[in-house]
Write a protein that holds these residues in place. Structure first.
Motif, short mmCIF file in Angstrom:
data_model
loop_
_atom_site.label_atom_id
_atom_site.label_comp_id
_atom_site.label_asym_id
_atom_site.label_seq_id
_atom_site.Cartn_x
_atom_site.Cartn_y
_atom_site.Cartn_z
N SER A 141 -3.68 -2.96 -3.55
CA SER A 141 -4.76 -4.51 -3.08
C SER A 141 -5.75 -4.64 -3.10
CB SER A 141 -3.72 -5.04 -2.16
OG SER A 141 -1.79 -4.83 -1.85
N ARG A 142 -6.61 -3.84 -2.37
CA ARG A 142 -7.42 -3.97 -2.72
C ARG A 142 -8.27 -3.59 -3.85
NH1 ARG A 142 -8.57 0.49 0.64
NH2 ARG A 142 -9.12 1.63 -1.17
N LEU B 145 -10.50 -6.82 -6.31
CA LEU B 145 -11.97 -6.23 -7.03
C LEU B 145 -11.78 -6.94 -8.33
CD1 LEU B 145 -12.88 -2.74 -5.29
CD2 LEU B 145 -13.91 -4.85 -4.94
N ARG B 146 -9.34 -6.50 -8.83
CA ARG B 146 -10.43 -6.67 -10.21
C ARG B 146 -10.11 -7.91 -10.35
NH1 ARG B 146 -6.27 -2.08 -10.24
NH2 ARG B 146 -4.75 -3.55 -10.02
N LYS B 147 -9.24 -8.96 -9.55
CA LYS B 147 -9.57 -10.24 -9.76
C LYS B 147 -10.85 -10.89 -9.66
CE LYS B 147 -4.68 -10.85 -8.17
NZ LYS B 147 -3.86 -11.42 -7.13
N GLN B 148 -11.66 -10.49 -8.79
CA GLN B 148 -13.11 -11.08 -8.38
C GLN B 148 -13.72 -10.89 -9.47
OE1 GLN B 148 -14.44 -8.70 -5.01
NE2 GLN B 148 -13.52 -10.50 -3.68
N GLU B 149 -13.58 -9.51 -10.76
CA GLU B 149 -14.25 -9.56 -11.54
C GLU B 149 -13.80 -9.94 -12.70
OE1 GLU B 149 -13.74 -4.82 -12.55
OE2 GLU B 149 -15.21 -4.11 -11.09
N GLU B 150 -12.23 -10.57 -12.90
CA GLU B 150 -12.24 -11.30 -13.69
C GLU B 150 -12.83 -12.83 -13.33
OE1 GLU B 150 -7.72 -11.47 -13.77
OE2 GLU B 150 -8.22 -8.95 -13.97
N VAL B 151 -12.52 -13.36 -12.09
CA VAL B 151 -13.33 -14.94 -11.79
C VAL B 151 -14.71 -14.93 -12.39
CG1 VAL B 151 -13.82 -15.95 -9.89
CG2 VAL B 151 -11.65 -15.18 -10.07
N GLU B 152 -15.22 -13.53 -12.01
CA GLU B 152 -16.96 -13.52 -12.35
C GLU B 152 -17.76 -13.52 -13.66
OE1 GLU B 152 -18.46 -10.18 -10.88
OE2 GLU B 152 -18.93 -10.50 -8.30
N PRO C 269 5.91 9.88 10.10
CA PRO C 269 4.83 9.20 9.78
C PRO C 269 3.80 9.35 9.27
CG PRO C 269 4.53 10.85 12.47
CD PRO C 269 6.37 11.19 11.00
N ILE C 270 3.89 10.86 8.25
CA ILE C 270 3.21 10.91 7.71
C ILE C 270 2.52 10.62 6.18
CG2 ILE C 270 2.07 12.60 5.93
CD1 ILE C 270 1.94 14.39 8.31
N GLY C 271 4.52 10.23 6.41
CA GLY C 271 5.11 9.33 4.93
C GLY C 271 4.99 7.52 4.59
N VAL C 272 5.68 7.03 6.20
CA VAL C 272 5.03 5.92 6.40
C VAL C 272 3.66 5.25 6.24
CG1 VAL C 272 5.30 4.19 7.88
CG2 VAL C 272 6.83 5.66 7.98
N SER C 273 2.97 6.15 6.99
CA SER C 273 1.60 5.74 6.94
C SER C 273 0.16 6.25 5.27
CB SER C 273 0.10 6.99 7.54
OG SER C 273 0.60 8.55 7.85
N SER C 274 1.32 7.33 4.75
CA SER C 274 0.98 7.28 3.10
C SER C 274 0.70 5.93 2.38
CB SER C 274 1.15 8.30 2.69
OG SER C 274 1.40 9.75 3.39
N ILE C 275 2.38 5.60 2.66
CA ILE C 275 2.39 4.86 1.82
C ILE C 275 1.67 3.52 1.90
CG2 ILE C 275 4.18 3.11 1.13
CD1 ILE C 275 6.28 5.03 1.90
N MET C 276 2.10 3.13 3.59
CA MET C 276 0.91 2.14 3.88
C MET C 276 -0.07 1.79 3.58
SD MET C 276 1.81 0.95 7.72
CE MET C 276 1.43 -0.74 7.60
N GLU C 277 -1.16 3.46 3.09
CA GLU C 277 -2.99 2.95 3.36
C GLU C 277 -2.99 2.84 1.43
OE1 GLU C 277 -6.48 4.98 1.31
OE2 GLU C 277 -4.24 6.06 0.69
N SER C 278 -1.67 3.58 1.12
CA SER C 278 -1.72 3.30 -0.82
C SER C 278 -1.31 2.24 -1.75
CB SER C 278 -0.65 4.31 -1.46
OG SER C 278 -0.35 3.85 -2.24
N SER C 279 -0.65 1.07 -0.17
CA SER C 279 -0.75 -0.13 -0.57
C SER C 279 -2.17 -0.80 -0.49
CB SER C 279 0.71 -1.19 0.36
OG SER C 279 1.20 -2.06 0.03
N VAL C 280 -2.59 -0.60 0.55
CA VAL C 280 -3.88 -1.61 0.90
C VAL C 280 -5.00 -0.86 0.10
CG1 VAL C 280 -5.71 -1.38 2.70
CG2 VAL C 280 -3.07 -1.53 2.96
N ARG C 281 -4.52 0.35 -0.07
CA ARG C 281 -5.53 0.80 -1.73
C ARG C 281 -5.55 -0.18 -2.74
NH1 ARG C 281 -4.56 5.53 -1.63
NH2 ARG C 281 -3.40 5.74 -3.59
#
Length: 339
Positions: free
Chosen positions: A130-131, A135-142, A116-128
């Motif tokens: 992606s976020r 944010l980088r794409k939004q900065e590029e668009v701006e 569970p710790i490994g799965v949750s860490s991998i998912m949280e890292s993937s979400v981070r």
């Protein structure tokens, strides 16, 4: 759990101290957000090695394999991260095989905590990640939107000021010639210069804010005044077309640029203009009888025509220039795309 019954001996205490000296830097290194993949794999293997070394002495060493599962989140590819976590759990099982009665005390915490710790860490890292990418794409668009807005203002100011300043120059020259011969006409021309300057100021403000309200009819009236000041007659045939706002803006600026070029460069005496709807396309034609231009290439490098090309292409239209008796411009915009 082992040390609740007594303190470790000198040798084991030294081993514990050495383990802490290795573990603490590895633990803090795991918080580096931009660590290299090779370093991340080394951290995972390092935690596994610590767990394997301590497995015979303390079943609680399975905690090191739980840390290793959490460190798998540092791998960017989720597939590779889960594969590495599977390798860590397999190593934990292999290390537990020779432990005898202590196998369950070692394996169960490793599996119950590592998965569970490994799965949750991998998912949280993937979400981070992606976020962060979002944010980088939004900065590029701006940034790109800022560049596009600067280019729009540059094009519009060139068209606005080039046309108006040409008109003011012509009227100022005419007023200079009339100052002694016809003072009343001179005052009228000066009054027109003042009016043109005020109009230019309001249009520049509108261009900067992006809310220009003048339409094609207004631009056609300005064209008549400019051409008349340059002693160029205008023949206009304008069909009653309900122009979309985007198309009207492009047509107005194209007419302004065409008239500015006629006044500045053509040396013409007559100009023909037509606006019609042909086969679902809005067609604007402007032609003069000037003899000063010998090549279309002399105009193609200017900012005005470059801006005109960009505006027309943005609406899916075409712009053609050719030399006939003078310079002829033909602009076609798709009615649907313009809307």
């Amino acid at each position: 759990m082992k040390y609740t019954r007594g303190l470790p001996g000198p040798g084991e205490g030294a081993a514990l101290a050495l383990t802490m000296l290795v573990f603490v830097p590895m633990y803090f290194a795991s918080f580096w957000q931009h660590r290299e993949r090779a370093l991340n794999v080394l951290l995972v293997l390092g935690f596994c090695l610590l767990g394997a070394l301590w497995a015979r002495h303390n079943p609680g060493a399975s905690t090191f394999f739980i840390f290793a599962c959490a460190m798998c989140a540092g791998i960017e590819s989720q597939r590779r991260a889960y594969l590495l976590m599977a390798v860590v759990l397999a190593l934990a099982l292999l290390v537990a095989l020779p432990l005898g009665r202590s196998q369950l005390y070692f394996v169960l915490p490793a599996l119950a905590g590592g998965i569970p710790i490994g799965v949750s860490s991998i998912m949280e890292s993937s979400v981070r990640r992606s976020r962060d990418q979002l944010l980088r794409k939004q900065e590029e668009v701006e940034y790109m939107a800022t560049i596009a807005e600067r280019e729009r203002i540059s094009r519009d100011l060139h068209d606005l000021l080039g046309h108006t300043l040409s008109l003011i120059t012509l009227k100022a020259e005419l007023a200079g010639k009339l100052v002694e011969r016809d003072p009343a006409a001179c005052r009228a021309e000066i009054k027109d210069i003042e009016t043109s300057a005020r109009t230019a100021l309001s249009e520049v403000r509108a261009a900067v804010t992006g809310y220009r309200q003048t339409g094609f009819a207004h631009e056609l009236g300005s064209a008549r005044v400019s051409l008349a000041a340059a002693r160029v007659t205008l023949g206009a045939t304008v069909a009653p077309i309900a122009l979309p706002a985007a198309a009207e803006n492009v047509l107005s600026l194209a007419l302004r640029e065409a008239v500015t070029n006629i006044v500045r460069h053509a040396g013409a005496r007559h100009c023909e203009l037509s606006l019609a709807l042909e086969h679902g396309k809005i067609v604007l034609r402007v032609a003069d009888d000037g003899t000063s231009l010998t090549s279309v290439g002399a105009l193609l490098h200017g900012n005005g025509l470059s801006g005109m090309h960009e505006r027309v292409e943005a609406l899916g239209g075409t712009l053609a220039l050719r030399l006939e008796r003078g310079l002829a411009l033909e602009l076609r915009l798709p009615m649907g795309a313009a809307a």
